[in-house]
Design a protein around this motif. Structure first.
Motif, PDB file in Angstrom:
ATOM      1  N   GLU A  28       0.829  -1.209   0.000  1.00 34.61           N
ATOM      2  CA  GLU A  28       0.000   0.000   0.000  1.00 34.61           C
ATOM      3  C   GLU A  28       0.863   1.259   0.000  1.00 34.61           C
ATOM      4  O   GLU A  28       0.558   2.241  -0.687  1.00 34.61           O
ATOM      5  CB  GLU A  28      -0.941  -0.012   1.203  1.00 34.61           C
ATOM      6  CG  GLU A  28      -2.045  -1.056   1.089  1.00 34.61           C
ATOM      7  CD  GLU A  28      -2.781  -1.303   2.396  1.00 34.61           C
ATOM      8  OE1 GLU A  28      -3.908  -1.826   2.343  1.00 34.61           O
ATOM      9  OE2 GLU A  28      -2.214  -0.988   3.476  1.00 34.61           O
ATOM     10  N   ASN A  29       1.940   1.252   0.778  1.00 35.68           N
ATOM     11  CA  ASN A  29       2.862   2.393   0.774  1.00 35.68           C
ATOM     12  C   ASN A  29       3.441   2.626  -0.611  1.00 35.68           C
ATOM     13  O   ASN A  29       3.502   3.762  -1.091  1.00 35.68           O
ATOM     14  CB  ASN A  29       3.995   2.156   1.776  1.00 35.68           C
ATOM     15  CG  ASN A  29       3.716   2.737   3.141  1.00 35.68           C
ATOM     16  OD1 ASN A  29       3.863   3.933   3.378  1.00 35.68           O
ATOM     17  ND2 ASN A  29       3.304   1.873   4.066  1.00 35.68           N
ATOM     18  N   LEU A  30       3.870   1.562  -1.262  1.00 39.85           N
ATOM     19  CA  LEU A  30       4.473   1.703  -2.577  1.00 39.85           C
ATOM     20  C   LEU A  30       3.466   2.228  -3.599  1.00 39.85           C
ATOM     21  O   LEU A  30       3.795   3.078  -4.444  1.00 39.85           O
ATOM     22  CB  LEU A  30       5.050   0.371  -3.050  1.00 39.85           C
ATOM     23  CG  LEU A  30       6.289  -0.114  -2.308  1.00 39.85           C
ATOM     24  CD1 LEU A  30       6.695  -1.499  -2.814  1.00 39.85           C
ATOM     25  CD2 LEU A  30       7.452   0.860  -2.463  1.00 39.85           C
ATOM     26  N   ARG A  31       2.243   1.748  -3.521  1.00 38.60           N
ATOM     27  CA  ARG A  31       1.228   2.185  -4.474  1.00 38.60           C
ATOM     28  C   ARG A  31       0.901   3.673  -4.320  1.00 38.60           C
ATOM     29  O   ARG A  31       0.475   4.324  -5.290  1.00 38.60           O
ATOM     30  CB  ARG A  31      -0.033   1.326  -4.344  1.00 38.60           C
ATOM     31  CG  ARG A  31       0.179  -0.098  -4.837  1.00 38.60           C
ATOM     32  CD  ARG A  31      -1.066  -0.958  -4.678  1.00 38.60           C
ATOM     33  NE  ARG A  31      -0.783  -2.340  -5.025  1.00 38.60           N
ATOM     34  CZ  ARG A  31      -0.796  -2.826  -6.269  1.00 38.60           C
ATOM     35  NH1 ARG A  31      -1.103  -2.019  -7.282  1.00 38.60           N
ATOM     36  NH2 ARG A  31      -0.527  -4.089  -6.501  1.00 38.60           N
ATOM     37  N   LEU A  32       1.103   4.208  -3.120  1.00 31.58           N
ATOM     38  CA  LEU A  32       0.897   5.643  -2.925  1.00 31.58           C
ATOM     39  C   LEU A  32       1.798   6.455  -3.855  1.00 31.58           C
ATOM     40  O   LEU A  32       1.416   7.542  -4.308  1.00 31.58           O
ATOM     41  CB  LEU A  32       1.190   6.031  -1.471  1.00 31.58           C
ATOM     42  CG  LEU A  32       0.152   5.657  -0.423  1.00 31.58           C
ATOM     43  CD1 LEU A  32       0.657   6.045   0.957  1.00 31.58           C
ATOM     44  CD2 LEU A  32      -1.180   6.335  -0.713  1.00 31.58           C
ATOM     45  N   TYR A  56      10.111  -4.081  -6.416  1.00 32.93           N
ATOM     46  CA  TYR A  56      10.213  -5.340  -5.670  1.00 32.93           C
ATOM     47  C   TYR A  56      11.436  -6.145  -6.115  1.00 32.93           C
ATOM     48  O   TYR A  56      12.046  -6.852  -5.304  1.00 32.93           O
ATOM     49  CB  TYR A  56       8.944  -6.167  -5.856  1.00 32.93           C
ATOM     50  CG  TYR A  56       7.802  -5.733  -4.959  1.00 32.93           C
ATOM     51  CD1 TYR A  56       7.996  -5.565  -3.596  1.00 32.93           C
ATOM     52  CD2 TYR A  56       6.529  -5.516  -5.479  1.00 32.93           C
ATOM     53  CE1 TYR A  56       6.954  -5.178  -2.768  1.00 32.93           C
ATOM     54  CE2 TYR A  56       5.477  -5.137  -4.655  1.00 32.93           C
ATOM     55  CZ  TYR A  56       5.697  -4.961  -3.300  1.00 32.93           C
ATOM     56  OH  TYR A  56       4.672  -4.584  -2.476  1.00 32.93           O
ATOM     57  N   GLU A  57      11.778  -6.051  -7.386  1.00 27.61           N
ATOM     58  CA  GLU A  57      12.975  -6.740  -7.867  1.00 27.61           C
ATOM     59  C   GLU A  57      14.241  -6.107  -7.297  1.00 27.61           C
ATOM     60  O   GLU A  57      15.195  -6.810  -6.936  1.00 27.61           O
ATOM     61  CB  GLU A  57      13.008  -6.697  -9.394  1.00 27.61           C
ATOM     62  CG  GLU A  57      14.225  -7.401 -10.002  1.00 27.61           C
ATOM     63  CD  GLU A  57      14.262  -7.300 -11.512  1.00 27.61           C
ATOM     64  OE1 GLU A  57      15.278  -7.684 -12.105  1.00 27.61           O
ATOM     65  OE2 GLU A  57      13.266  -6.832 -12.100  1.00 27.61           O
ATOM     66  N   LEU A  58      14.217  -4.794  -7.193  1.00 30.74           N
ATOM     67  CA  LEU A  58      15.389  -4.066  -6.696  1.00 30.74           C
ATOM     68  C   LEU A  58      15.554  -4.236  -5.186  1.00 30.74           C
ATOM     69  O   LEU A  58      16.667  -4.391  -4.681  1.00 30.74           O
ATOM     70  CB  LEU A  58      15.249  -2.584  -7.052  1.00 30.74           C
ATOM     71  CG  LEU A  58      16.428  -1.672  -6.754  1.00 30.74           C
ATOM     72  CD1 LEU A  58      17.636  -2.052  -7.604  1.00 30.74           C
ATOM     73  CD2 LEU A  58      16.051  -0.217  -7.023  1.00 30.74           C
ATOM     74  N   PHE A  59      14.437  -4.208  -4.461  1.00 33.01           N
ATOM     75  CA  PHE A  59      14.456  -4.303  -2.998  1.00 33.01           C
ATOM     76  C   PHE A  59      13.833  -5.636  -2.582  1.00 33.01           C
ATOM     77  O   PHE A  59      12.643  -5.698  -2.238  1.00 33.01           O
ATOM     78  CB  PHE A  59      13.684  -3.145  -2.374  1.00 33.01           C
ATOM     79  CG  PHE A  59      14.208  -1.781  -2.704  1.00 33.01           C
ATOM     80  CD1 PHE A  59      15.301  -1.249  -2.035  1.00 33.01           C
ATOM     81  CD2 PHE A  59      13.613  -1.023  -3.696  1.00 33.01           C
ATOM     82  CE1 PHE A  59      15.778   0.010  -2.343  1.00 33.01           C
ATOM     83  CE2 PHE A  59      14.075   0.240  -4.010  1.00 33.01           C
ATOM     84  CZ  PHE A  59      15.169   0.753  -3.337  1.00 33.01           C
ATOM     85  N   GLY A 110      11.685   3.177  -2.415  1.00 33.35           N
ATOM     86  CA  GLY A 110      10.868   2.481  -3.401  1.00 33.35           C
ATOM     87  C   GLY A 110       9.613   3.257  -3.759  1.00 33.35           C
ATOM     88  O   GLY A 110       9.224   3.323  -4.935  1.00 33.35           O
ATOM     89  N   ARG A 111       8.981   3.869  -2.763  1.00 34.46           N
ATOM     90  CA  ARG A 111       7.771   4.652  -3.030  1.00 34.46           C
ATOM     91  C   ARG A 111       8.080   5.821  -3.957  1.00 34.46           C
ATOM     92  O   ARG A 111       7.296   6.138  -4.852  1.00 34.46           O
ATOM     93  CB  ARG A 111       7.179   5.156  -1.718  1.00 34.46           C
ATOM     94  CG  ARG A 111       5.822   5.833  -1.888  1.00 34.46           C
ATOM     95  CD  ARG A 111       5.195   6.135  -0.546  1.00 34.46           C
ATOM     96  NE  ARG A 111       6.005   7.059   0.238  1.00 34.46           N
ATOM     97  CZ  ARG A 111       5.791   7.328   1.525  1.00 34.46           C
ATOM     98  NH1 ARG A 111       4.814   6.708   2.168  1.00 34.46           N
ATOM     99  NH2 ARG A 111       6.562   8.172   2.168  1.00 34.46           N
ATOM    100  N   ALA A 112       9.225   6.450  -3.765  1.00 39.50           N
ATOM    101  CA  ALA A 112       9.628   7.538  -4.664  1.00 39.50           C
ATOM    102  C   ALA A 112       9.877   7.019  -6.070  1.00 39.50           C
ATOM    103  O   ALA A 112       9.497   7.648  -7.059  1.00 39.50           O
ATOM    104  CB  ALA A 112      10.873   8.227  -4.116  1.00 39.50           C
ATOM    105  N   LEU A 113      10.478   5.838  -6.179  1.00 39.79           N
ATOM    106  CA  LEU A 113      10.847   5.303  -7.488  1.00 39.79           C
ATOM    107  C   LEU A 113       9.649   4.821  -8.290  1.00 39.79           C
ATOM    108  O   LEU A 113       9.700   4.796  -9.524  1.00 39.79           O
ATOM    109  CB  LEU A 113      11.845   4.161  -7.316  1.00 39.79           C
ATOM    110  CG  LEU A 113      13.209   4.549  -6.740  1.00 39.79           C
ATOM    111  CD1 LEU A 113      14.041   3.306  -6.479  1.00 39.79           C
ATOM    112  CD2 LEU A 113      13.939   5.507  -7.659  1.00 39.79           C
ATOM    113  N   VAL A 114       8.562   4.444  -7.615  1.00 43.73           N
ATOM    114  CA  VAL A 114       7.368   4.020  -8.329  1.00 43.73           C
ATOM    115  C   VAL A 114       6.851   5.142  -9.242  1.00 43.73           C
ATOM    116  O   VAL A 114       6.259   4.893 -10.283  1.00 43.73           O
ATOM    117  CB  VAL A 114       6.281   3.559  -7.332  1.00 43.73           C
ATOM    118  CG1 VAL A 114       4.932   3.410  -8.011  1.00 43.73           C
ATOM    119  CG2 VAL A 114       6.687   2.229  -6.704  1.00 43.73           C
TER     120      VAL A 114
END
Length: 246
Positions: A106-110, A129-132, A157-161
């Motif tokens: 959910e955090n990443l999708r934000l 997810y592949e990177l982390f 990761g959230r920034a990179l999404v």
């Protein structure tokens, strides 16, 4: 000319004569800098030097009283924070800012909520997810169950999404063990080399920052006192003792 050298031949971000303050007294005074595209630039200096204020100004959270910020040739005066994100600027502040009640997923999708291309947003999530890999194993875990290193990975990761062109990263090693710090710094280098991401890194761990940076900017009392390639700063004994603490 190699692809990597070509990517760094032009500037992505420029700050010109920035003066910024929270009250009557300025925190930044006539600050100027240039960040090359596809590079890692470390912003160094003691506490109170103005490093965090610089990042907050570059991301649009603070407005300068004088000077301007230029991204890829475009003047950013008057551009709102949410528009900065859409222009490719991602800011990961000190303290990581993970929503602890939400799961990793959910955090990443934000980070990709504003994006209209849902298929690419899904690809970006899979790439994170592949990177982390630790995040992939904990995607259903709430943020409060993560370690400090995992929370930092989640914030990154959230920034990179959002597929930024420029990542503004404030004190990523704060409170982390040396091994985890090394992992985070290695990931920044991987991102630069794999995707051409441009990173402006504020970091108290000077040795770690200079180990991955192409360029270093040294600040003191709101001013830039040195701007040179990382190896030069690392080898400058007078500069290290005067401003960098090692």
């Amino acid at each position: 000319m190699s692809d990597r050298t070509a990517a760094r031949s032009g500037s992505l971000l420029e700050a010109e004569q920035l003066t910024v303050g929270y009250g009557a007294a300025p925190v930044l005074r006539d600050v100027g800098l240039t960040v090359a595209q596809g590079s890692i630039t470390a912003v160094l200096g003691a506490n109170g030097a103005g490093k965090t204020t610089l990042l907050r100004t570059l991301s649009g959270l603070l407005r300068p009283t004088a000077g301007r910020v230029v991204l890829d040739g475009q003047d950013l005066r008057g551009v709102k924070v949410e528009q900065m994100v859409r222009r490719g600027v991602a800011h990961v502040p000190e303290g990581r800012g993970v929503v602890t009640e939400l799961t990793v997923d959910e955090n990443l999708r934000l980070g990709g909520l504003w994006r209209h291309d849902r298929a690419d947003a899904k690809r970006a999530l899979d790439e994170v997810y592949e990177l982390f890999e630790p995040l992939a194993r904990r995607r259903r875990f709430p943020g409060h169950q993560l370690s400090g290193g995992e929370r930092q990975m989640l914030a990154l990761g959230r920034a990179l999404v959002g597929r930024p062109r420029l990542l503004l990263l404030d004190e990523p090693s704060l409170g982390l063990a040396p091994r985890v710090t090394a992992q985070i710094m290695g990931l920044l280098r991987t991102l630069r080399d794999r995707t051409g991401l441009t990173v402006l890194l504020v970091e108290q761990n000077v040795r770690s920052a200079l180990s991955v940076a192409d360029t270093g900017i040294v600040m003191s009392l709101g001013r830039v006192v040195a701007n040179a390639d990382a190896a030069t700063l690392r080898d400058d004994e007078d500069m290290r003792h005067a401003y960098l603490g090692f």
